[in-house]
Design a protein around this motif. Sequence first.
Motif, PDB file in Angstrom:
ATOM      1  N   CYS A  68       0.597  -1.316  -0.009  1.00 52.89           N
ATOM      2  CA  CYS A  68       0.280   0.129  -0.236  1.00 52.89           C
ATOM      3  C   CYS A  68       0.539   0.873   0.643  1.00 52.89           C
ATOM      4  O   CYS A  68       0.596   2.329  -0.978  1.00 52.89           O
ATOM      5  CB  CYS A  68      -1.266   0.176   1.474  1.00 52.89           C
ATOM      6  SG  CYS A  68      -2.018  -1.314   0.946  1.00 52.89           S
ATOM      7  N   HIS A  69       1.731   1.289   0.380  1.00 55.67           N
ATOM      8  CA  HIS A  69       2.784   2.543   0.917  1.00 55.67           C
ATOM      9  C   HIS A  69       3.958   2.758  -0.153  1.00 55.67           C
ATOM     10  O   HIS A  69       5.134   3.219  -0.217  1.00 55.67           O
ATOM     11  CB  HIS A  69       3.704   2.676   2.320  1.00 55.67           C
ATOM     12  CG  HIS A  69       2.719   2.472   3.622  1.00 55.67           C
ATOM     13  ND1 HIS A  69       2.109   3.640   4.107  1.00 55.67           N
ATOM     14  CD2 HIS A  69       2.070   1.957   4.263  1.00 55.67           C
ATOM     15  CE1 HIS A  69       1.274   3.593   4.764  1.00 55.67           C
ATOM     16  NE2 HIS A  69       0.753   2.414   5.036  1.00 55.67           N
ATOM     17  N   THR A  70       3.709   1.344  -1.369  1.00 53.70           N
ATOM     18  CA  THR A  70       4.851   1.568  -2.088  1.00 53.70           C
ATOM     19  C   THR A  70       4.245   2.735  -3.476  1.00 53.70           C
ATOM     20  O   THR A  70       3.316   1.029  -4.325  1.00 53.70           O
ATOM     21  CB  THR A  70       6.024   0.626  -2.384  1.00 53.70           C
ATOM     22  OG1 THR A  70       5.963   0.066  -1.032  1.00 53.70           O
ATOM     23  CG2 THR A  70       6.911   0.995  -3.385  1.00 53.70           C
ATOM     24  N   ALA A 128      10.103   2.623  -2.533  1.00 52.88           N
ATOM     25  CA  ALA A 128       9.431   1.783  -1.349  1.00 52.88           C
ATOM     26  C   ALA A 128       9.378   2.691  -0.016  1.00 52.88           C
ATOM     27  O   ALA A 128      10.403   3.522   0.557  1.00 52.88           O
ATOM     28  CB  ALA A 128      10.767   0.551  -0.826  1.00 52.88           C
ATOM     29  N   TYR A 129       7.683   2.345   0.367  1.00 50.04           N
ATOM     30  CA  TYR A 129       7.411   3.055   0.965  1.00 50.04           C
ATOM     31  C   TYR A 129       7.504   4.648   1.070  1.00 50.04           C
ATOM     32  O   TYR A 129       7.145   5.924   2.161  1.00 50.04           O
ATOM     33  CB  TYR A 129       8.128   2.649   2.645  1.00 50.04           C
ATOM     34  CG  TYR A 129       7.977   1.313   3.329  1.00 50.04           C
ATOM     35  CD1 TYR A 129       7.199   0.649   3.637  1.00 50.04           C
ATOM     36  CD2 TYR A 129       9.271   0.791   2.867  1.00 50.04           C
ATOM     37  CE1 TYR A 129       6.572  -0.247   3.785  1.00 50.04           C
ATOM     38  CE2 TYR A 129       9.116  -0.443   3.184  1.00 50.04           C
ATOM     39  CZ  TYR A 129       7.747  -1.646   3.847  1.00 50.04           C
ATOM     40  OH  TYR A 129       7.985  -2.533   3.740  1.00 50.04           O
ATOM     41  N   ALA A 130       7.545   5.292  -0.191  1.00 50.98           N
ATOM     42  CA  ALA A 130       7.732   6.752  -0.142  1.00 50.98           C
ATOM     43  C   ALA A 130       6.264   6.872  -0.720  1.00 50.98           C
ATOM     44  O   ALA A 130       6.414   8.217  -1.020  1.00 50.98           O
ATOM     45  CB  ALA A 130       8.559   6.885  -1.453  1.00 50.98           C
ATOM     46  N   GLY A 131       5.056   6.662  -0.406  1.00 51.34           N
ATOM     47  CA  GLY A 131       3.592   6.909  -0.320  1.00 51.34           C
ATOM     48  C   GLY A 131       2.804   6.575  -2.070  1.00 51.34           C
ATOM     49  O   GLY A 131       3.774   5.924  -2.358  1.00 51.34           O
ATOM     50  N   ALA A 132       1.902   6.346  -2.045  1.00 51.97           N
ATOM     51  CA  ALA A 132       1.298   5.959  -3.302  1.00 51.97           C
ATOM     52  C   ALA A 132      -0.429   5.987  -3.206  1.00 51.97           C
ATOM     53  O   ALA A 132      -0.929   6.506  -2.350  1.00 51.97           O
ATOM     54  CB  ALA A 132       1.821   4.468  -3.252  1.00 51.97           C
ATOM     55  N   VAL A 133      -0.343   6.297  -4.338  1.00 47.74           N
ATOM     56  CA  VAL A 133      -1.832   6.242  -4.675  1.00 47.74           C
ATOM     57  C   VAL A 133      -2.777   5.229  -4.177  1.00 47.74           C
ATOM     58  O   VAL A 133      -2.053   3.709  -4.469  1.00 47.74           O
ATOM     59  CB  VAL A 133      -2.758   6.339  -6.191  1.00 47.74           C
ATOM     60  CG1 VAL A 133      -3.702   6.564  -6.524  1.00 47.74           C
ATOM     61  CG2 VAL A 133      -2.015   7.164  -6.562  1.00 47.74           C
ATOM     62  N   ALA A 134      -3.919   5.442  -3.437  1.00 48.98           N
ATOM     63  CA  ALA A 134      -4.706   4.305  -3.156  1.00 48.98           C
ATOM     64  C   ALA A 134      -4.840   3.557  -4.154  1.00 48.98           C
ATOM     65  O   ALA A 134      -5.535   3.856  -5.173  1.00 48.98           O
ATOM     66  CB  ALA A 134      -5.667   4.972  -1.930  1.00 48.98           C
TER      67      ALA A 134
END
Length: 300
Positions: A203-205, A218-224
């Motif tokens: 979810c967070h990538t 990796a883990y830098a945020g993402a569109v849901a």
Amino acid sequence: MRLIVVLLALIAFGGGVFWVLTAPDTLTAEALPEHEPDVDNGRYMFFAGGCASCHAAEDQDDPLVLGGGHRLETPFGTFVAPNISSDPDQGIGGWSMIAFVNAMVRGVSPNGAHYYPAFPYTSYARMRLEDVMDLKAFLDTVPTDATPSEPHELSFPYSVRRGLGLWKMRYLPELGPVLVENDAPEVARGRYLADGPSHCAECHTPRDVFGGLRPGLAYAGAVAAEGEGWVPNITPHPDGIEDWSTGDIAFALETGFTPDFDVLGSTMAAVVRNMAELTPEDREAIAAYLAALPPLPDAR
């Protein structure tokens, strides 16, 4: 006429190559370690993996009634979580151990079809096989539920499962936990949980146009996943959780409260319910791993 024959031959040849390249890659029973499944550890893996978040029946309060039905609406179509109860017909109670392991770490069904990666087997491939086997032993103890699994609602070309064989060649990792450069046991345990059973990166990538994770972010945020909203950056960057101590992270995972007295909501509320079942040491290990990640700006 000769041109038509040549074209048909090329099409047949291309189809044959496609069929071979996209064949499911599975483990054999002989590849499984000699291991006596531990039901208690399987229960622990169940909560570490947040299995109920997708597979619990939506008309039930009991997280162990796993009749499925959760709908995930994405740009690729709507995926519907299947029944994974112990029911031998509608659930997975009749599955062998090797069938379950292949589903979890190779993304292949008992009848040899590819699973869509909405089922996060790209993360479960990072799990120790012993933990996967323990999870199967636990799932065999949950209540039966005879609710039939619903089909996914996907349009062409995403409806062609066989093509996932090519996708897996690019995105399905090698089996087993990833080693970390930081040799602290706590960080290694945190990475195992976060990158494996807890599948936090899913979810967070951010993902590329083919739906694969972008490891450099990796883990830098993402569109849901459902295309609306932003899943936050959880690296130690000013755009992320730089100001959070490991204690803050562990406390948020247990209670849902952030250091600034906000509350983790949306799908994180279910994550917190599952994380609360873990030991304090494992929540602290996940916190230590997240704090050790490379700091990255938001991947917006």
